[in-house]
Every structure is written in structure tokens, then in C-alpha cells.
Scaffold this motif. Structure first.
Motif, short mmCIF file in Angstrom:
data_model
loop_
_atom_site.label_atom_id
_atom_site.label_comp_id
_atom_site.label_asym_id
_atom_site.label_seq_id
_atom_site.Cartn_x
_atom_site.Cartn_y
_atom_site.Cartn_z
N LEU A 88 0.86 -1.18 0.00
CA LEU A 88 0.00 0.00 0.00
C LEU A 88 0.90 1.23 0.00
CD1 LEU A 88 -2.64 -1.07 2.70
CD2 LEU A 88 -2.63 -1.56 0.25
N PRO A 89 1.14 1.83 -1.16
CA PRO A 89 2.07 2.96 -1.23
C PRO A 89 1.41 4.26 -0.79
CG PRO A 89 1.25 2.44 -3.41
CD PRO A 89 0.66 1.42 -2.48
N ARG A 137 5.13 -4.71 7.53
CA ARG A 137 6.10 -3.64 7.78
C ARG A 137 5.49 -2.29 7.42
NH1 ARG A 137 11.75 -5.25 7.86
NH2 ARG A 137 11.88 -7.54 7.89
N LEU A 138 5.84 -1.32 8.23
CA LEU A 138 5.48 0.07 7.95
C LEU A 138 6.76 0.83 7.63
CD1 LEU A 138 3.39 2.37 7.89
CD2 LEU A 138 3.87 2.75 10.32
N ASN A 139 6.84 1.33 6.41
CA ASN A 139 8.02 2.04 5.95
C ASN A 139 9.28 1.19 6.07
OD1 ASN A 139 6.56 4.35 5.27
ND2 ASN A 139 6.76 5.20 7.33
N ARG A 146 4.89 -11.15 -9.37
CA ARG A 146 6.34 -11.05 -9.30
C ARG A 146 6.77 -9.61 -9.01
NH1 ARG A 146 5.92 -14.64 -13.76
NH2 ARG A 146 6.27 -12.93 -15.23
N GLU A 147 6.06 -8.65 -9.61
CA GLU A 147 6.37 -7.26 -9.33
C GLU A 147 6.08 -6.91 -7.87
OE1 GLU A 147 4.03 -5.12 -12.11
OE2 GLU A 147 5.35 -5.50 -13.82
N THR A 148 5.00 -7.45 -7.34
CA THR A 148 4.66 -7.19 -5.94
C THR A 148 5.71 -7.76 -5.00
OG1 THR A 148 2.29 -7.21 -6.47
CG2 THR A 148 2.91 -7.51 -4.16
N ILE A 149 6.13 -9.01 -5.25
CA ILE A 149 7.13 -9.64 -4.39
C ILE A 149 8.47 -8.90 -4.49
CG2 ILE A 149 8.43 -11.75 -3.97
CD1 ILE A 149 5.47 -11.76 -3.10
N ASN A 150 8.85 -8.51 -5.70
CA ASN A 150 10.10 -7.79 -5.85
C ASN A 150 10.06 -6.45 -5.13
OD1 ASN A 150 11.20 -9.85 -7.42
ND2 ASN A 150 10.50 -8.93 -9.35
N ARG A 151 8.92 -5.80 -5.15
CA ARG A 151 8.82 -4.53 -4.45
C ARG A 151 8.87 -4.72 -2.94
NH1 ARG A 151 4.47 0.45 -5.33
NH2 ARG A 151 5.72 1.97 -4.15
N ASP A 192 9.63 4.85 -2.76
CA ASP A 192 8.53 5.44 -2.00
C ASP A 192 8.78 5.47 -0.50
OD1 ASP A 192 6.97 6.06 -4.16
OD2 ASP A 192 5.93 4.13 -4.18
N LEU A 193 9.91 4.92 -0.05
CA LEU A 193 10.22 4.97 1.38
C LEU A 193 10.48 6.42 1.78
CD1 LEU A 193 12.55 1.88 1.93
CD2 LEU A 193 10.30 2.27 2.94
N PRO A 194 9.86 6.90 2.85
CA PRO A 194 10.09 8.29 3.27
C PRO A 194 11.52 8.48 3.75
CG PRO A 194 8.75 7.14 4.88
CD PRO A 194 8.87 6.23 3.70
N SER A 195 12.01 9.68 3.58
CA SER A 195 13.42 9.96 3.90
C SER A 195 13.68 9.85 5.40
CB SER A 195 13.79 11.36 3.41
OG SER A 195 12.94 12.33 3.98
N GLU A 196 12.69 10.20 6.22
CA GLU A 196 12.94 10.15 7.66
C GLU A 196 13.11 8.73 8.17
OE1 GLU A 196 8.44 10.58 7.08
OE2 GLU A 196 10.29 11.50 6.32
N MET A 197 12.64 7.74 7.39
CA MET A 197 12.80 6.36 7.82
C MET A 197 14.21 5.84 7.58
SD MET A 197 10.15 5.09 9.27
CE MET A 197 10.15 6.66 10.12
#
Length: 822
Positions: free
Chosen positions: A127-128, A164-166, A386-391, A402-407
């Protein structure tokens, strides 16, 4: 006894002297020892003055500014704190949320049956930020269960998989950035929309939020959910009127959006709404997602315009993923599976119809029949999966864009900044109690039934006392019971002169009348006092539905980390103590003087404390039963059974001396016993005559008064423990190490069929390869710091891991039930 003459007034007691009022011959002495005075002072200070003072400290600010409207306009208690604190945002450090879940399984044991029910079977997805995801499927497929697992609200069963969150596992601050909107609307019908959002903001926003920012958030949230035009309208319900069903649903959503959470999960937000209402709700969610938030909701077959507002679709069939990907790629994916998707048809109708089981030959000749199991297997081998698993793997590695910088900062947890306040709550305990008290006061003052109950109960007490005055105590001029008792003890009436045969019949007649009057008056006297304590206790049954209704709000708001269980119980404790204090002051005169009870300060004080004590104990029992039993019918029945037991052993129907010795403890555990004997003995206080030996009974009476209130506090304490126990229950989370979890998901690998022991299929080489990394990660979590409850949870996870690792290395093919039992 008369003298030798026996016939004259000078030699004996005359008839006139026998019939003289006792008050002219004897003087009653009322005495209080030091311990009784201390008990009275403590009871009055703790259970009368203290609750009134606390209530005034919480409610007086509302009166000063002209009510709740003025309080909201001035910013409440934050008006003072805003001068000292900065106006920086207090929302979580997580501005955006990227939620990933891999191979999520959920198993629950069916009650009364052998074996487990495997609800979720390896569901994965991402969930992006800035996305609105629809979770669809037939009833019972596991949609709501998946939301509960993702929101970390499941309290039973076994959860497996990696959420996982972020990019980091969820921790204790996860609920501070995740809002979970339950399926049922949960709003106070007597509050307006603006007032509801104000109390929510007061509970969920910390002291660093300025007055201006708080009001701006309320205004912006009203605009987002399109409720500005009804902001000052009471919410109401289907009976009393008010907002429509769709508007009430949007109020429920607005309550969760007021704190600007990074992640919002909604369970059936359009349930019970028509197509237009559903369109409005989803449009509000889309506006929120366009601002960079992450939203996911379960929904049943929306119309085409509504379905087009979603970015992603997660289609579930019997706990397995049939499709996960962009909404725009649905026709392409299913046409590759042999399912035509004409542009003229609503894609939502097509995909939901595909989830229902179909047999070969169900369609017309010439149409290709594709069963749901074939679609599930096709998706497992698809490019989308496959795209979902790779992501997901990229998120775990920290390389997803899409990971936030503060993380990226290792010091930041999964939930970002820890909320301010006590024990991870935004506000201090005292602030939480104050907001809850103000909200409860506003609700009660607008409830006509609540106010009518107060006046009606006082009228019933006065009516019962008047009935006793006119009927049960004949005649009206009859002396009180202690007067007849003292008359018999002093031999003033039943002194039979055996030397005078002609007076024997008259004296016997007078003695019989005195005994008859004594028996009838004392029985009516005790019966009336028993009815008083019985009515005081039974009237508190009204709190059973009130507490059960308030528990719905507590479950939602406590789960959102708005306030603690201690704050909730303290607000109820103060409210019930205040109720008991008011009844002590108001209800006691309603029955005491009309009931011809003793006009003495000591006796009246004891009766007043019995009134307050029985009310406090009865409301505490109602609170305890409502906290233990979730059903209204069962809790009300349990309260009735408690009343019946307390009545039978209190000493009115069955003397305590007649109870078997091994059951005497039941009598002394009954609050009716202390209330009944305190009232009875209070009417016999000061019975020692002047010139005779002192007979001090006040110490025992006020000891019973103290024990009444102590029992109430004990019931409150056990109610608090019951609430903590219920809310501390959580499903066992085995993480990625559960028996159904798949550690390495290869592209195109077919997962085992449901019912097989998946953990037995995990290669020993895979376990050995990741053993060292898992041990280091696990030992970091098992570090024995923090509250004892968390230590026990960490040790439990360690034991589960040791058992699982040993079973895998030995390649022992245990069944699922055997593994769970182990």
C-alpha cells in the motif's frame, strides 16, 4: 413492682403512670466516640466533598464561557498552553506511510470443534503513499480479517507473516500513525458534528497543538468530508432524527482523520448506504489520498464511477489472493486468463462474480468457464505478483523509492515520533480525565431520560415512605420501636400485679397490646428500611447499558491511543462517586422524615451514608459486570442474580445465625448486609438511659458505612483489572517464522495447498542459511527491558522460535494442531 398495700397510688405504679409517654420519664443520650467522628469526617471528605470538588474543577470552565460552544470557540484548556508552546505540528513524524505485507496467514481455532480454521492463506501486497486501495471479495473471504491483522487489532488466533510500515516491523507506536475505522458508526447522538470533532481533537492531539491549529484542523476535516453545512447539527440516530446515514458514516471517518494519520484502514465504509452516499464517502477518501496519505478499505461491488476512484484492487477468494494490482490493469490481466472484460461492464461486478465457485458447464456452450481456483493459480504465476514480491523485497532492503526519507534514520521507529504524554498517550492522565468528564457532562445534560430518572427516583422514595407512614405503622401517634422496647425492658407496661386479682386482666391486656404494637411496628420498620436499601441498589442497574454503550467508544478511542484504560475508569469513578454524593444529599430527606425515622443527627448521618454507600456499591457492581460480560442481556441477568443473592443473605429474610457456618462468608460479602444492619442499628443508637451504663453502638454503624464504600472501591478495582485483561489480549503473532509462512518466495513458485503443513516443506538449507541473521534480530527484541508484560511477550516469542527451529531441523512432520498445542 407495687408495695404492700397494692391498691393505692402511693404503694405502686398507677395506671396513669403506666400510660405516661416514655419521653417524659426517660431521656435518651446520643454519644459519638472518636473513631466514629473520624469515620464520618473521612466519608464526608472523600466521598462527598472530593467528587464535588473534582466535578466543579472540570465543569466550572464550561460555565464561565457560556457552555461548550464558548469553550470550543476559546480553544479549551489549550488556550493557556498555546502561549507557552510552539505552534509546530504535533502529528507523527511519519508524513507518509508505505505498508507492505508478505505471506500473511491467520488461523483461529473454532469453538467446540477440533482443528483450526485457516482464514488467510498467504496474502501479500503493498500500500504505497497517496493510494486508495479497494479490498473486495465475497462474504466470509477474509477481507475484514485482513484489515484487523494489518491494523494490529486481532485479539484471538495466530498471525503469521511479515507486516512492515516504511520498511520496518510494527512497534508500539504503530497505532499512533494508523487510523482504523470500524464498520459500525460510533457517535454520541446528543453531540453536534463540531463538538464531536472537538472532543476527538482534545483527546488525540497533544499539548503542542495551538488553539488556531486545532480549530483549523476541525474546519479542514469538515470540508474534506463535506459536512460543513451540518457542522452544528446534532448527530442523532434513526429514532430521534438528525444526520442521515451517509452523513453519520462520514462523521465516523472524520473522527479518525482529525489527527491526520499517515495510514487509514476502513472496514466497509459504504455499508448500508445507497449508491450516491457511497460515492460521497469514497470521494472524501480519494481527496485524502491525493494529499499523500495511504488508505485501504473493504467494499462490496461499487458502481463504475465509485470504483474508478480507487488506485489499486486486492481481490480475495477464500483467504487467497486472486488479483492485486492497479485498477487500470484489471481487464488486461483477466483477459489473459480467458475472462472477457467488455468496456461497457463495470469491472467491479466482473471481478466479484469471478470469486464465487463455479463448476464446469455452468455457462452456455461456447463460453470458456474459468474457476476461481484457476484464477488464483494464474495470479501466482503472473507478472503482477512477481512485481509485488520484488517490491516487497526492495522495501525490506530499504531501496524502494517510496520509502520516506525520515525512515532512513535508524533512530526512527516504525511509528515515528513517540506521542507525548503519559505512557505513550498524547495528553497527560489528568487531561484525559478532564476531557472525558466534560464530554460525559454534556451528554448527560442533553439526555432528557437521564434527568427524568433523577426526579422520578426521588418521587418513588418519597412515595414509599408515605405508604409506610399511612399504612404500615398504625396508628400515626404510635411510638417508635425503641420506645416500646425500652418500655418492656424497664417493666413499665408488663409489670403484672399478682396481689391484685382484679387488676390482672387489665394489665395482661395492656401487655398484650404493647407486645402486638412492638412486633408490628418493628417488622414494618425493618421492612421499610430493607426496601430503601433494595431500591437504592437496584436503581443502579441503569448503568449496565450505559457502560456497555460507552465501551464501544472506549474500544475505538483506546485502540487509537487517545486515552488510557486508567483515564476511562477514573472518569467513571468520579461520575459514580458524584452520583452517590448527590443521592446522599437529596434522596435521604425524601424517605427519612416521611418514614418517621429517628430525629437525631447521628441516626440521620448514618442513614445518609447508607444511601450514598448503597448507590456507590450498586453502580460499582453494574460497572464490574458490564466490563466482564459483553452482552447486555447476560450482564443485566447477572446483576439481577447478584441482587437476589444479596437480598437472601443480608439478614432480613434469613438471619445470619441460621446460615451454615461454611457459607457465612457469603453474608458478609453482601453489601446489603452492611447497609441493612447500618440502617437498623442507626435507629437504636443512644439507647442507653441516663443514669445507666453506656451502650455505644455508633462505632459498629459507621464501620458498616465505611465498609460499604470500601466494597464499592473494590468492585471498581476489579472492573479496571477486567478492562485491562480484555484489552491486553492479542493474537499470537509469529511473524515470518510461523509454520505457514514462506520465507523465500521464488518467482513462479506454487504455494502448498491449504491444509498441508507448509512449514514441513521449508528446506533445511533455507533455515540454516538465515539462522544466524534471525538469531541476531530475535535477540535484539528479547532484550529484557521495559514493562514486565513486554518481557513475557518477548520470552514467549523466543520459546516459540526455539520450538519451531528444532522441529524444522529435525524435519518432524507435525500436524498444525499438534504444533499449536506445543
Amino acid at each position: 413492682q407495687g408495695g404492700g398495700e397494692g391498691k393505692g397510688d402511693e404503694g405502686g405504679i398507677s395506671r396513669e403512670e403506666r400510660g405516661a409517654p416514655m419521653s417524659e420519664t426517660f431521656k435518651y443520650v446520643y454519644r459519638l466516640d472518636a473513631l466514629s467522628l473520624i469515620a464520618i469526617a473521612l466519608l464526608f471528605a472523600i466521598f462527598v466533598l472530593l467528587p464535588i470538588a473534582l466535578w466543579v474543577s472540570f465543569i466550572l470552565p464550561l460555565w464561565r464561557v457560556g457552555g461548550l460552544e464558548g469553550w470550543i470557540a476559546l480553544g479549551g484548556h489549550q488556550q493557556r498552553s498555546s502561549r507557552r508552546t510552539s505552534s509546530k505540528k504535533s502529528e507523527s513524524a511519519v508524513e507518509s506511510a508505505l505498508l507492505s505485507f508478505k505471506s500473511v496467514h491467520y488461523t483461529v481455532q473454532l469453538p467446540g470443534k477440533k482443528g483450526d480454521l485457516h482464514v488467510l492463506k498467504g496474502v501479500s501486497g503493498v500500500l504505497p503513499p497517496g493510494s486508495l486501495t479497494a479490498i473486495m471479495g465475497p462474504s466470509g473471504c477474509g477481507k475484514s480479517t485482513l484489515l484487523d491483522v494489518l491494523a494490529n487489532t486481532k485479539n484471538v488466533g495466530i498471525i503469521e507473516g511479515d507486516v512492515r510500515l516504511n520498511g520496518r516491523p510494527r512497534d508500539g507506536t504503530f497505532r499512533s500513525v494508523c487510523a482504523y475505522v470500524m464498520q459500525e458508526d460510533c457517535c454520541h447522538k446528543t453531540l453536534t458534528v463540531r463538538e464531536t470533532l472537538w472532543f476527538t481533537a482534545a483527546l488525540r492531539l497533544g499539548p503542542t497543538v495551538s488553539r488556531k491549529e486545532r480549530l483549523d484542523r476541525i474546519r479542514d476535516t469538515l470540508v474534506d468530508v463535506d459536512l460543513t453545512h451540518v457542522a452544528d447539527t446534532r448527530i442523532g440516530d434513526d429514532v430521534s432524527g438528525g444526520l442521515s446515514g451517509g452523513q453519520r458514516r462520514r462523521v465516523t471517518i472524520a473522527i479518525e482523520l482529525i489527527s491526520k494519520p499517515a495510514l487509514v484502514l476502513l472496514d466497509e465504509p459504504t455499508s448500508g448506504l445507497d449508491a450516491y452516499g457511497a460515492q460521497q464517502v469514497v470521494s472524501s477518501l480519494r481527496r485524502f489520498a491525493d494529499r499523500g496519505r495511504t488508505l485501504a478499505c473493504t467494499i462490496h461491488q461499487p458502481r463504475a464511477e465509485t470504483f474508478a476512484l480507487f488506485h489499486q484492487l486486492l481481490l480475495i477468494k477464500a483467504g487467497e489472493t486472486m488479483y492485486f494490482g492497479p485498477v487500470s490493469k484489471i481487464p488486461e490481466h483477466f483477459e489473459a486468463c480467458g475472462v472477457p472484460c467488455p468496456p461497457s461492464l463495470n469491472p467491479a461486478d466482473i471481478v466479484v462474480d469471478l470469486t464465487y465457485t463455479k463448476e464446469r458447464g455452468d455457462r452456455d456452450v461456447g463460453d470458456r468457464c474459468v474457476t476461481p481456483d484457476e484464477l488464483v493459480r494464474h495470479f501466482k504465476n503472473s507478472k503482477l505478483r512477481r512485481e509485488t514480491i520484488n517490491r516487497i523485497l526492495a522495501i525490506e532492503a530499504g531501496t524502494d523509492p517510496d520509502l520516506p526519507s525520515e525512515m532512513q534514520d535508524d533512530k526512527a521507529g516504525a511509528g515515528g515520533a513517540v506521542p507525548q504524554g503519559d505512557a505513550g498517550y498524547p495528553n497527560s492522565l489528568w487531561t484525559q480525565v478532564g476531557v472525558l468528564m466534560r464530554r460525559q457532562y454534556t451528554i448527560d445534560m442533553r439526555d432528557l431520560g437521564y434527568k427524568f430518572t433523577w426526579f422520578f427516583n426521588g418521587f418513588v422514595f418519597a412515595l414509599n415512605a408515605a405508604t409506610y407512614l399511612l399504612v404500615a405503622q398504625p396508628p400515626l401517634s404510635a411510638k417508635a420501636a425503641p420506645v416500646y422496647r425500652d418500655a418492656l425492658e424497664s417493666a413499665r407496661v408488663c409489670n403484672l400485679d399478682t396481689d391484685a386479682h382484679d387488676r390482672l386482666v387489665d394489665d395482661a391486656k395492656m401487655c398484650g397490646e404493647a407486645l402486638t404494637n412492638l412486633t408490628s411496628v418493628e417488622y414494618a420498620h425493618k421492612g421499610f428500611l430493607f426496601l430503601v436499601i433494595n431500591a437504592l441498589f437496584i436503581n443502579e442497574a441503569v448503568h449496565v447499558p450505559g457502560v456497555l454503550f460507552d465501551k464501544r467508544f472506549f474500544a475505538r478511542e483506546h485502540g487509537a491511543r487517545a486515552y488510557s484504560a486508567m483515564a476511562w475508569h477514573m472518569s467513571w469513578l468520579i461520575k459514580l462517586m458524584l452520583t452517590a454524593a448527590i443521592k446522599l444529599l437529596v434522596y435521604t430527606p425524601c424517605f427519612y422524615f416521611l418514614g418517621q425515622l429517628r430525629l437525631d443527627f447521628t441516626a440521620y448521618t448514618a442513614a445518609a451514608f447508607v444511601t450514598g454507600g448503597m448507590s456507590f456499591a450498586g453502580s460499582a457492581v453494574a460497572l464490574l459486570l458490564a466490563c466482564i460480560i459483553p452482552s447486555l442481556g447476560a450482564a443485566s441477568t447477572a446483576f439481577g442474580c447478584a441482587v437476589l443473592l444479596y437480598q437472601n443473605v443480608c439478614g432480613f429474610f434469613l438471619p445470619i445465625s441460621a446460615i451454615p457456618p461454611y457459607l457465612v462468608w457469603v453474608a458478609w460479602s453482601s453489601v446489603f448486609t452492611y447497609g441493612y444492619y447500618a440502617l437498623i442499628n442507626s435507629q437504636q443508637l443512644g439507647s442507653a438511659m441516663s443514669g445507666g451504663g453506656d451502650k455505644v453502638e455508633d462505632r459498629q454503624v459507621f464501620t458498616f458505612n465505611v465498609l460499604l464504600f470500601v466494597w464499592g472501591l473494590v468492585f471498581h478495582f476489579f472492573a479496571f483489572l477486567a478492562t485491562r485483561a480484555v484489552n491486553s489480549k492479542h493474537a499470537i503473532d509469529l511473524g515470518p517464522n510461523g509454520p505457514h509462512a514462506i520465507d523465500i518466495i521464488k518467482e513462479g513458485e506454487d504455494a502448498p495447498r491449504p491444509g498441508r503443513a507448509r512449514w514441513a516443506s521449508v528446506r533445511d538449507a533455507t533455515v540454516q542459511q538465515h539462522q544466524e541473521d534471525r538469531w541476531s534480530t530475535l535477540l535484539e527484541k528479547v532484550t529484557l527491558v521495559g514493562p514486565p508484560k513486554e518481557k513475557i511477550g518477548r520470552l514467549r516469542n523466543l520459546f516459540i522460535y526455539l520450538h519451531l527451529s528444532a522441529a524444522r531441523q529435525k524435519n518432524v512432520g507435525k500436524s498444525r494442531s499438534a504444533w499449536t498445542q506445543g
